[in-house]
Motif scaffolding. Sequence first.
Motif, PDB file in Angstrom:
ATOM      1  N   VAL A 124       0.844  -1.188   0.000  1.00 24.86           N
ATOM      2  CA  VAL A 124       0.000   0.000   0.000  1.00 24.86           C
ATOM      3  C   VAL A 124       0.881   1.240   0.000  1.00 24.86           C
ATOM      4  N   TYR A 125       0.662   2.110  -0.970  1.00 19.15           N
ATOM      5  CA  TYR A 125       1.432   3.360  -1.072  1.00 19.15           C
ATOM      6  C   TYR A 125       0.495   4.517  -0.781  1.00 19.15           C
ATOM      7  N   GLU A 126       0.747   5.172   0.344  1.00 18.14           N
ATOM      8  CA  GLU A 126      -0.119   6.269   0.768  1.00 18.14           C
ATOM      9  C   GLU A 126       0.707   7.299   1.517  1.00 18.14           C
ATOM     10  N   ASN A 127       0.498   8.559   1.160  1.00 14.95           N
ATOM     11  CA  ASN A 127       1.238   9.672   1.771  1.00 14.95           C
ATOM     12  C   ASN A 127       2.747   9.458   1.653  1.00 14.95           C
ATOM     13  N   ALA A 150      -7.260   0.016   0.358  1.00 19.13           N
ATOM     14  CA  ALA A 150      -7.224   1.197  -0.495  1.00 19.13           C
ATOM     15  C   ALA A 150      -5.778   1.631  -0.713  1.00 19.13           C
ATOM     16  N   SER A 151      -5.519   2.242  -1.855  1.00 10.09           N
ATOM     17  CA  SER A 151      -4.187   2.733  -2.228  1.00 10.09           C
ATOM     18  C   SER A 151      -3.177   1.604  -2.419  1.00 10.09           C
ATOM     19  N   THR A 152      -3.680   0.381  -2.665  1.00 15.53           N
ATOM     20  CA  THR A 152      -2.764  -0.722  -2.973  1.00 15.53           C
ATOM     21  C   THR A 152      -2.118  -0.485  -4.335  1.00 15.53           C
ATOM     22  N   ILE A 153      -0.788  -0.573  -4.359  1.00 12.15           N
ATOM     23  CA  ILE A 153      -0.067  -0.391  -5.618  1.00 12.15           C
ATOM     24  C   ILE A 153       0.387  -1.719  -6.204  1.00 12.15           C
ATOM     25  N   SER A 170       5.291   5.274  -7.385  1.00  9.70           N
ATOM     26  CA  SER A 170       3.971   5.755  -6.983  1.00  9.70           C
ATOM     27  C   SER A 170       2.859   5.227  -7.868  1.00  9.70           C
ATOM     28  N   THR A 171       3.224   4.536  -8.969  1.00  9.14           N
ATOM     29  CA  THR A 171       2.214   3.992  -9.878  1.00  9.14           C
ATOM     30  C   THR A 171       2.550   2.543 -10.193  1.00  9.14           C
ATOM     31  N   ASN A 215      -5.252   0.673 -11.153  1.00 13.28           N
ATOM     32  CA  ASN A 215      -4.851   1.164  -9.839  1.00 13.28           C
ATOM     33  C   ASN A 215      -3.785   0.323  -9.142  1.00 13.28           C
ATOM     34  N   PHE A 216      -3.525  -0.888  -9.608  1.00 17.76           N
ATOM     35  CA  PHE A 216      -2.461  -1.680  -8.963  1.00 17.76           C
ATOM     36  C   PHE A 216      -1.932  -2.738  -9.923  1.00 17.76           C
TER      37      PHE A 216
END
Length: 315
Positions: free
Chosen positions: A6-9, A25-28, A127-128, A99-100
Amino acid sequence: MITAYVYENRQLTVTEINTQDSIPASTIWLDLYKPDDAEREWLSRFSVEEVPDEEDINEIEASARFYQNSDGLHINSLFPQRVGQDVRGVNVSFNLRTNFLLTIREEDVGLIRLLRNYLRLGRLEVSTPQELFLELFNLKVDYLSDLIEDVYTVLENVGEQVFDSEELDDVFKLITLQEDSNGKIRLSLLDTQRSLRYMQRYYRGQLSDEHLKDLREMLSDIESLMPHSQFIFDKLNFLLDAAMGFSGLQQNKIIKIFSVAAVVFLPPTLIASSYGMNFHGMPELGWQYGYPMAIMMMLASAAGTYFFFKRKHWL
């Protein structure tokens, strides 16, 4: 085993999840290692198309290894894996979604462990999902280059051992092992080239200029590694021919020694056979010096044959 990255902040968190959880959420990156039926069933809840199984991942047809569907871009790629002195190929399924990045694999892959450690230590900033995919393939190309260098180093040592008769068995084993390793390295290079070209062709609109530049550089690196792989094949063939030729020479020397020995002892054998018949009409049979004379004749005939061979440079 299901692992979510998970990539967040601007922070990466690694989470082990089970079939009762949802994708955070925000799983890359979502990595499935040796998924069982329950885990495949869990993944199918988040997939539009059918989840590929082990047989699908190991397919060699291009249509099965590179395709697009409702779940995004699918690429099955062959990764090199060193096991002792041997190199194995492990297929990994990539599904690049919006998204991932989803990876499915049946075996442990050293490069994926390396990427995971780099991410945990903050040595890579991604980040992507596209960046993550390209970073992993960049590590793969670098690793293939290192494997080729390792083969070069081994072959340099083998070249020094080819003309040592006591190490010929080890030389043949090493040549066979390196030929197999180089074949798998070349196969992985070709597979990587096909994967990147497919992504370049069908994913161009979703890649930034920087990503396209990285992709072109990897393709250029692969193109530069191909001649090295071919050179290794040529060198392996040369070393194999040299080793077989030297082995043949050694065997010929042994056969030559036996042949010369047989010829050298042929006249003494003839003399001994003649005087071993013991006919009553033989004049030397009752002669006091007959035995010493026969011995001297045998030694003289053997010596004469030997020095004749030496004079002709056959020995």
